[in-house]
Design a protein around this motif. Structure first.
Motif, PDB file in Angstrom:
ATOM      1  N   TYR A 150      -9.611  -2.222  -6.954  1.00 42.01           N
ATOM      2  CA  TYR A 150     -10.399  -1.148  -6.739  1.00 42.01           C
ATOM      3  C   TYR A 150     -10.052  -0.418  -5.576  1.00 42.01           C
ATOM      4  CZ  TYR A 150     -13.560  -3.820  -9.809  1.00 42.01           C
ATOM      5  OH  TYR A 150     -14.135  -4.232 -10.839  1.00 42.01           O
ATOM      6  N   ARG A 151     -10.465   0.987  -5.226  1.00 42.98           N
ATOM      7  CA  ARG A 151     -10.429   1.786  -4.146  1.00 42.98           C
ATOM      8  C   ARG A 151     -11.041   1.070  -2.923  1.00 42.98           C
ATOM      9  NH1 ARG A 151      -6.060   2.662  -6.375  1.00 42.98           N
ATOM     10  NH2 ARG A 151      -5.713   4.214  -7.758  1.00 42.98           N
ATOM     11  N   ASP A 205      -8.397   5.393  -0.111  1.00 44.20           N
ATOM     12  CA  ASP A 205      -7.961   5.043  -1.156  1.00 44.20           C
ATOM     13  C   ASP A 205      -6.897   3.713  -1.455  1.00 44.20           C
ATOM     14  OD1 ASP A 205      -5.649   6.197   0.004  1.00 44.20           O
ATOM     15  OD2 ASP A 205      -5.139   7.520  -1.422  1.00 44.20           O
ATOM     16  N   THR A 206      -7.021   3.146  -0.457  1.00 45.80           N
ATOM     17  CA  THR A 206      -6.208   1.789  -0.297  1.00 45.80           C
ATOM     18  C   THR A 206      -6.624   0.974  -1.625  1.00 45.80           C
ATOM     19  OG1 THR A 206      -5.787   1.862   1.980  1.00 45.80           O
ATOM     20  CG2 THR A 206      -5.513  -0.172   0.977  1.00 45.80           C
ATOM     21  N   VAL A 207      -5.797   0.409  -2.498  1.00 45.95           N
ATOM     22  CA  VAL A 207      -6.263  -0.440  -3.356  1.00 45.95           C
ATOM     23  C   VAL A 207      -6.531  -1.853  -2.871  1.00 45.95           C
ATOM     24  CG1 VAL A 207      -5.512  -1.587  -5.513  1.00 45.95           C
ATOM     25  CG2 VAL A 207      -4.931   0.781  -5.182  1.00 45.95           C
ATOM     26  N   ASP A 263      -6.267  -1.501 -14.052  1.00 48.85           N
ATOM     27  CA  ASP A 263      -7.103  -0.556 -13.635  1.00 48.85           C
ATOM     28  C   ASP A 263      -8.447  -0.476 -14.210  1.00 48.85           C
ATOM     29  OD1 ASP A 263      -7.584   1.892 -12.240  1.00 48.85           O
ATOM     30  OD2 ASP A 263      -7.337   2.808 -14.013  1.00 48.85           O
TER      31      ASP A 263
END
Length: 298
Positions: A150-151, A205-207, A263
């Motif tokens: 998830y972002r 926007d780091t996963v 995803d």
């Protein structure tokens, strides 16, 4: 064979101020776990294993368990502070369980099939269970696991810090996972601290991992090995925790397993703090209006 859903529900809810895994979210009395189990069953999961503390079993059964049992094969397993390796005993005065790694390990005697792991107090969305179920049926092996990413910006709370597993991804696979236990939301980004003083920026926007994993049952042996090593080198007997993302990170660093990153377009939300509850209730109602969630689950 249908995959199993393992749900971590033994947390004490210190930041929430109560047992949030049993907190009703809607005026129908539904808790977040109702929605996760519904989505998982729709995606093709079978057995549901719920990790709780023995002390809350009666209340959990009355609030949640009795509903779930009408829909699936539901098992309770117990995460207890004195369930330690090699005859060890907990330090006097410690009340908190030993973390998410120990929680999943509590399910080892009742899970023989590929399985997913989630938190009871998080909502992951339908897509997460769909992609996990397909992976567990078709791709999971003794050394090949998966997670749903998830972002970071979609997982933060407006009311305080959160813990997240920060991911390093290469060619669709997780290459590293570092648990950051104190991440806060800022105007244009997020930031974490390890010492409470110096804050390190993190892009929105780091996963990140929301502890939505898919494992082969071989993972239990890795967990047992890591739990022994954790206690052998325990630096803080009162606060130390054996964290699931940290163990995954160790295995990846050692090249012992692979973890495919799956995803999902769905939004994650949860109730880290009591102040999060109205926003979560509103999000559930919005999903109902869009026919993503049915008017009545059960």
């Amino acid at each position: 064979m249908k995959p199993t859903l393992v749900v971590m529900a033994a947390g004490m809810g210190s930041r929430f101020g109560g047992l949030k895994q049993m907190e009703p979210i809607t005026d129908r009395g539904e808790v977040l776990l109702d929605f996760s189990v519904y989505d998982a069953l729709q995606a093709g999961f079978g057995k549901v294993v719920v990790v709780i503390k023995k002390a809350i079993e009666r209340d959990f059964e009355a609030q949640v368990g009795h509903r779930l049992r009408r829909q699936a094969d539901v098992r309770f397993v117990y995460q207890e502070i004195d369930d330690l390796p090699d005859g060890r005993t907990p330090p006097p005065g410690r009340e908190k369980p030993w973390g998410t790694g120990q929680a999943v390990l509590a399910a080892k005697d009742v899970v023989e099939e590929p399985f997913a792991v989630i938190n009871a107090d998080d909502y992951y969305g339908k897509s997460a269970f769909g992609v996990l179920a397909a992976f567990l049926r078709e791709e999971a092996t003794a050394n090949d696991y998966a997670m749903v990413g998830y972002r970071l910006g979609n997982t933060l709370s407006d009311y305080g810090s959160v813990a997240r597993g920060v991911c390093e991804i290469e060619d669709g696979f997780l290459r590293g996972l570092v648990e950051r236990t104190k991440i806060i939301k800022r105007d244009d980004d997020a930031a974490f601290t390890e010492d409470g003083e110096r804050w390190v920026p993190l892009p929105l926007d780091t996963v990140v991992s929301m502890q939505c994993f898919g494992f082969h049952p071989s993972f239990f042996a890795h967990l047992e090995e890591g739990f022994r090593a954790f206690h052998a080198g325990l630096a803080d007997p009162m606060k130390g925790e054996y964290l699931l993302p940290s163990r995954v990170g160790e295995l990846l660093e050692g090249g012992r397993v692979s973890m495919k990153v799956l995803d999902s377009p769905d939004r994650w939300f949860g109730v880290t703090y009591r102040e999060d509850k109205p926003a979560v209730a509103a999000a559930i109602e919005d999903l109902r209006k869009k026919n993503v969630i049915p008017p009545s689950l059960w």
